[in-house]
Enzyme design. Structure first.
Site, PDB file in Angstrom:
ATOM      1  N   GLU A  76       0.807  -1.214   0.000  1.00 54.90           N
ATOM      2  CA  GLU A  76       0.000   0.000   0.000  1.00 54.90           C
ATOM      3  C   GLU A  76       0.847   1.274   0.000  1.00 54.90           C
ATOM      4  O   GLU A  76       0.394   2.321   0.458  1.00 54.90           O
ATOM      5  CB  GLU A  76      -0.947  -0.005   1.193  1.00 54.90           C
ATOM      6  CG  GLU A  76      -2.009  -1.090   1.108  1.00 54.90           C
ATOM      7  CD  GLU A  76      -3.085  -0.890   2.155  1.00 54.90           C
ATOM      8  OE1 GLU A  76      -4.209  -0.519   1.777  1.00 54.90           O
ATOM      9  OE2 GLU A  76      -2.785  -1.106   3.352  1.00 54.90           O
ATOM     10  N   HIS A  95      -0.545   5.520   7.830  1.00 56.44           N
ATOM     11  CA  HIS A  95      -1.666   4.616   7.530  1.00 56.44           C
ATOM     12  C   HIS A  95      -1.731   3.572   8.631  1.00 56.44           C
ATOM     13  O   HIS A  95      -0.765   2.842   8.863  1.00 56.44           O
ATOM     14  CB  HIS A  95      -1.493   3.927   6.185  1.00 56.44           C
ATOM     15  CG  HIS A  95      -2.478   2.826   5.960  1.00 56.44           C
ATOM     16  ND1 HIS A  95      -3.839   3.004   6.095  1.00 56.44           N
ATOM     17  CD2 HIS A  95      -2.310   1.514   5.628  1.00 56.44           C
ATOM     18  CE1 HIS A  95      -4.463   1.863   5.850  1.00 56.44           C
ATOM     19  NE2 HIS A  95      -3.546   0.943   5.568  1.00 56.44           N
ATOM     20  N   HIS A  97      -4.369   0.689  11.034  1.00 59.05           N
ATOM     21  CA  HIS A  97      -5.571  -0.151  11.095  1.00 59.05           C
ATOM     22  C   HIS A  97      -6.173  -0.046  12.495  1.00 59.05           C
ATOM     23  O   HIS A  97      -6.565  -1.046  13.087  1.00 59.05           O
ATOM     24  CB  HIS A  97      -5.223  -1.598  10.771  1.00 59.05           C
ATOM     25  CG  HIS A  97      -4.521  -1.772   9.466  1.00 59.05           C
ATOM     26  ND1 HIS A  97      -3.478  -2.656   9.289  1.00 59.05           N
ATOM     27  CD2 HIS A  97      -4.702  -1.166   8.261  1.00 59.05           C
ATOM     28  CE1 HIS A  97      -3.055  -2.595   8.037  1.00 59.05           C
ATOM     29  NE2 HIS A  97      -3.778  -1.691   7.395  1.00 59.05           N
ATOM     30  N   HIS A 165     -11.202  -0.984   6.992  1.00 64.38           N
ATOM     31  CA  HIS A 165      -9.763  -1.139   6.776  1.00 64.38           C
ATOM     32  C   HIS A 165      -8.933  -0.348   7.773  1.00 64.38           C
ATOM     33  O   HIS A 165      -8.101  -0.904   8.479  1.00 64.38           O
ATOM     34  CB  HIS A 165      -9.442  -0.707   5.341  1.00 64.38           C
ATOM     35  CG  HIS A 165      -8.015  -0.856   4.943  1.00 64.38           C
ATOM     36  ND1 HIS A 165      -7.592  -0.696   3.642  1.00 64.38           N
ATOM     37  CD2 HIS A 165      -6.886  -1.122   5.642  1.00 64.38           C
ATOM     38  CE1 HIS A 165      -6.274  -0.869   3.574  1.00 64.38           C
ATOM     39  NE2 HIS A 165      -5.827  -1.129   4.784  1.00 64.38           N
TER      40      HIS A 165
END
Length: 233
Positions: A76, A95, A97, A165
């Site tokens: 990603e 980023h 989760h 996500h």
């Protein structure tokens, strides 16, 4: 070449976000190259808590690795490439989760600022759904097309939720992105606790959000030094 300070901070950022529970074995954090704004820095494919200087890879804004030397890369990485390409003001991207944040991405409940350190959420929280762009996927941002769609949906918002996500937090600097990622998690937990009480929630007003935006240390020195010290114990 990026400065040694930035390289040091990026390694530290990985360790902070793991130590504070924002990242675990998954997730990643990057920084725009402070010597070449057309490039960014991101670790190779690995758990954030064990990143070292030797693991940092340089990328261009199309997501091409410039010095991978055969190392496996995050699938990603396009989240980061697209964010930097779309927004020259962004200097850091996280980023995660985050377990506390994901429920807001699947329920229609808006994530809003309930505490002063989460005031930046009042500047906007976007919601991105891969279904809107590509139909059924594995929910990962595996190419630049999806990365651009995510960046477009986020716009100027400091945080974007990704349905089922996780989230993306951006900042004018790496340290601001880390601050925002951490306090997005904090605010999400506090808002959830408040909702359990079954009473109307008094969120921060637009005026309070604006004033909070001018009342902060732009280097985030105090939390950064504290978090860094915790990782070095």
């Amino acid at each position: 070449m990026p400065s040694q300070t930035l390289l040091d901070d990026l390694v530290t950022a990985n360790h902070i976000l793991y130590h504070e529970g924002v990242l675990d074995a998954y997730g990643h954090v990057s920084a725009r190259d402070d010597e070449n704004p057309r490039q960014f820095l991101l670790a190779r494919h690995m758990a954030p808590g064990i990143v070292t200087h030797d693991d940092i890879v340089t990328f261009d804004l199309e997501g091409k690795a410039l010095n991978a030397n055969g190392r496996k890369l995050y699938s990603e990485l396009w989240i980061h490439a697209a964010a930097y390409a779309a927004r020259p003001d962004v200097g850091g991207v996280v980023h995660s989760h985050s377990h506390a944040v994901i429920p807001y991405s699947v329920t229609g409940v808006e994530l809003r600022p309930v505490c002063h350190v989460g005031s930046f959420l009042g500047e906007g929280v976007a919601l991105f759904d891969t279904q809107d762009v590509a139909g059924d996927t594995d929910l990962l941002i595996r190419n630049m097309e999806l990365g651009r769609a995510l960046a477009k949906k986020q716009g100027d918002a400091p945080v974007a939720l990704m349905r089922g996500h996780g989230s993306v937090a951006t900042g004018a600097s790496l340290r601001e992105a880390v601050f925002r990622a951490y306090y997005t998690e904090v605010n999400a937990k506090l808002q959830m606790d408040a909702m359990r009480m079954g009473k109307p929630i008094t969120f921060l007003t637009a005026g309070e959000v604006k004033l909070r935006g001018t009342d902060r240390d732009p280097t985030y020195r105090r939390p950064w030094e504290f978090w860094k010290a915790q990782t070095e114990e």
